[in-house]
Every structure is written in C-alpha cells, then in structure tokens.
Design a protein around this motif. Structure first.
Motif, short mmCIF file in Angstrom:
data_model
loop_
_atom_site.label_atom_id
_atom_site.label_comp_id
_atom_site.label_asym_id
_atom_site.label_seq_id
_atom_site.Cartn_x
_atom_site.Cartn_y
_atom_site.Cartn_z
N TYR A 248 0.82 -1.21 0.00
CA TYR A 248 0.00 0.00 0.00
C TYR A 248 0.85 1.26 0.00
CZ TYR A 248 -3.56 3.40 1.39
OH TYR A 248 -4.39 4.49 1.43
N LYS A 249 0.60 2.11 -0.98
CA LYS A 249 1.28 3.40 -1.15
C LYS A 249 2.81 3.27 -1.15
CE LYS A 249 -2.36 6.60 0.09
NZ LYS A 249 -2.68 7.90 0.66
N LYS A 250 3.29 2.19 -1.75
CA LYS A 250 4.73 1.97 -1.85
C LYS A 250 5.13 1.86 -3.30
CE LYS A 250 6.90 -0.66 1.05
NZ LYS A 250 7.19 -1.86 1.85
N VAL A 251 6.27 2.43 -3.64
CA VAL A 251 6.84 2.29 -4.99
C VAL A 251 8.26 1.77 -4.84
CG1 VAL A 251 7.68 4.69 -5.07
CG2 VAL A 251 7.26 3.42 -7.21
N SER A 252 8.65 0.90 -5.78
CA SER A 252 10.00 0.33 -5.76
C SER A 252 10.63 0.50 -7.13
CB SER A 252 9.95 -1.16 -5.41
OG SER A 252 9.42 -1.36 -4.12
N ILE A 253 11.94 0.60 -7.14
CA ILE A 253 12.69 0.66 -8.39
C ILE A 253 13.83 -0.34 -8.31
CG2 ILE A 253 14.15 2.57 -7.56
CD1 ILE A 253 14.15 3.64 -10.46
#
Length: 341
Positions: A248-253
């Motif tokens: 939830y409400k997390k972004v990864s690269i």
C-alpha cells in the motif's frame, strides 16, 4: 449502581483457524489464546455471571475465573457503571494517510542506469517520507555513502535505511557517521565476516549500525515473511484492515531503473523518468495490489497474525474479491506451526 465489565476498545480479539490473538494496540502488545477464549470476548460487554451458567462444571468455572483474572491483570478489560457504557465508543477503523505514496524502496548499484537522487526527490514530491536503499553487489566507498547522506540532508523526508555489501572501509565510515545523520534509521551491511549490532547512542530506534554474515544477493533475499518482522501497533492494524500492509502506497525501483510494486517481482511498469512517474504510480494497474487485504486472501484470512504481518510475497488475483500467493508462507494457521518448528 450496577457495574459491568467492558473490553477496552483498543484491545481487539481476532480469531484464526486454530488460535486467536488479542491485539493490545494501546501498548503495542499481543496475547495469543485458544479461539474458545477469543470468542468469549467478542462483545465489548463481558458477562461472566452468564458465562458461568453456560459453563456449569467446576473445571469450567475455574477456567473462567482464571481467564477473568488474566484479563484484569493485563488491563484488557475494566469495570464501568452500566449507565455510562454508551460513553465508551468502539475503536474506529478509518485509515487514509496523506500523499499518493508514503514509502519507497530503491535497489541501486554503482552502475545502475538511473539517478538515485532523482528517484528519491520524485518519490518525496508525491508523499514518500520513508526510504530504503539496497545494494547487493557494489562495494560502496565513503564518497558514495556520503553522497546518499547529502540527498536526505535538509529534506522533508522522515527516515531512510541503507542495506549494502560489507567492506572494511564502509563499515568504519558508517559507524563514525551514522550518529550525525538524524534521518538515518539504520545501516545494515550484509556478507560481513562477523555479525555486529551497535544501537543508537541516543537510545532510540534511529541511528542503528549492524553487520550480518548473511549474504543478500537479490531482492528475493529480503523477505519479510517471518515473526521477526511482525509488529503490533494501531497504524499497521488499521492499514491491514483495508489494504495490503507491504504494497500500500509503496513504490520500488530495481537496479535497472524499472518501477515495480516490489523489486523481486518479474512484472514492471516501465523505466523511471520524472515525466511518467506520476502517471505510473497513479494508474489502476500499479495500485491494484494495494487493495489486496489479508481478509480477502487465501490462507491469510484464516491467520491470527494477519493484522500484524508485513508480507512481501507476490500476490495474485483469484477472482474479483479473492487473492492468493503462489509461494508458501512460513506459518501454517491450520496447525499453528512455523516451518522451522
């Protein structure tokens, strides 16, 4: 004046397939109990006189007395004048943190094709306050680690963590510098010759240095699927009630510059760029797993730990309102055992 026994509103009973838990959200504690006891306190008002009539044998009465004492000793219940019961409202489940995203993870190597600073600033501009930077192969030097420190200096970011490969120079530099980085929650160096733990000099959860002999060679080695990553608190409980506690409400690269829900996933949503970043993280496709709550996930919905668990396993839709994992969990709620037991 008649008094009744009331369960504290922030002490919430949760049943699982085999056992249950009372989540004490006010004290960040939990009590694991047989489901029979959990079922007795589902109501806010607990009438032990009535229960004694329902369980009339001497052994049952003694068990009820012991359970009542347990509840009182741990301050999970309290006595209240009957006419004041309506003043004690139920625990509210509203949860809506500000920002499009709140957390970001960056897998980064010295040869990664994206600028770490650009990703951090872009994520922060759309709400991210907590960051984790992970490197599996690069032997960072003092200059590279200091460059990461400078990105967070004088920013509105609340905390960041660094996981990197051990080398002696970076170890010594990290030990000496971490106390001067108020936003640095921890620096963990993997593949080290020894395991070491140095707590914060301020005696807080921030500013921790650690090294581990564990070799972390990729994001799949950063699994959260174990008891040590579970945590009891009101915010996590509320999040778990409505959303997926990891995605939830997390972004990864990943270290190739591809945006993902988790860097261990095969699926990506394209390369990071400042131009397309908002479009990607706002898309229905990217946010789909945010709403995969455990109450609608196979096996997890029967687990007593479901509101304290941060599980990074990849999740898939079974139907419109049911999710599942292909990877097996380390805990089996149907027999109440961990895989290492």
């Amino acid at each position: 004046m008649n008094e009744v026994m009331m369960r504290c509103s922030d002490c919430i009973p949760v049943a699982g397939a085999k056992a249950g838990i009372i989540y004490d959200l006010g004290r960040n504690k939990y009590f694991r109990l047989p489901n029979d006891f959990i079922n007795l306190i589902k109501s806010r008002i607990i009438d032990f006189n009535k229960l004694s009539e329902e369980y009339p044998s001497q052994e049952e009465k003694e068990t009820l007395v012991s359970f009542k004492t347990f509840l009182l000793d741990n301050e999970l219940v309290f006595y209240c004048p009957e006419e004041l019961v309506h003043n004690f409202i139920d625990f509210g489940y509203a949860f809506n943190p500000p920002g499009i995203i709140t957390n970001a993870i960056a897998d980064y190597e010295s040869n990664s094709p994206y600028k770490l600073e650009d990703f951090i600033k872009a994520s922060n501009s759309f709400g991210a306050k907590h960051f984790q930077i992970r490197s599996y192969f690069s032997n960072f030097d003092e200059e590279e680690l200091n460059a990461i420190f400078l990105i967070f200096e004088n920013s509105g970011i609340k905390s960041f963590e660094i996981i990197a490969k051990y080398n002696e120079r970076i170890s010594q530099f990290a030990k000496s510098e971490i106390e001067f980085q108020p936003r640095c929650k921890s620096i963990v160096l993997h593949s080290a010759p020894i395991t070491e733990y140095i707590p914060s000099k301020q005696n807080t959860a921030m500013g921790i240095y650690a090294s581990t002999v564990q070799k972390i060679s990729g994001p799949e080695d950063c699994s959260n699927n174990s008891m040590q990553y579970m945590n009891v608190n009101a915010e996590l409980f509320l999040e778990a009630k409505q959303f997926h506690t990891y995605y939830y409400k997390k972004v990864s690269i990943d270290n190739k510059g591809l945006l993902k829900n988790c860097t261990s996933h095969l699926r990506d949503f394209g390369k990071f760029s400042n131009v397309d970043f908002l479009t990607i993280i706002s898309s229905q496709e990217f946010q789909a797993v945010w709403f995969a709550k455990k109450d609608e996930t196979e096996i997890c919905k029967d687990c007593e730990f479901r509101y304290m668990c941060i599980d990074s396993r990849e999740i898939f839709p079974r139907s419109a309102d049911l999710w599942f994992h292909k990877e097996q969990c380390n805990y089996n709620p149907y027999n109440g055992r961990w895989s290492n037991e």
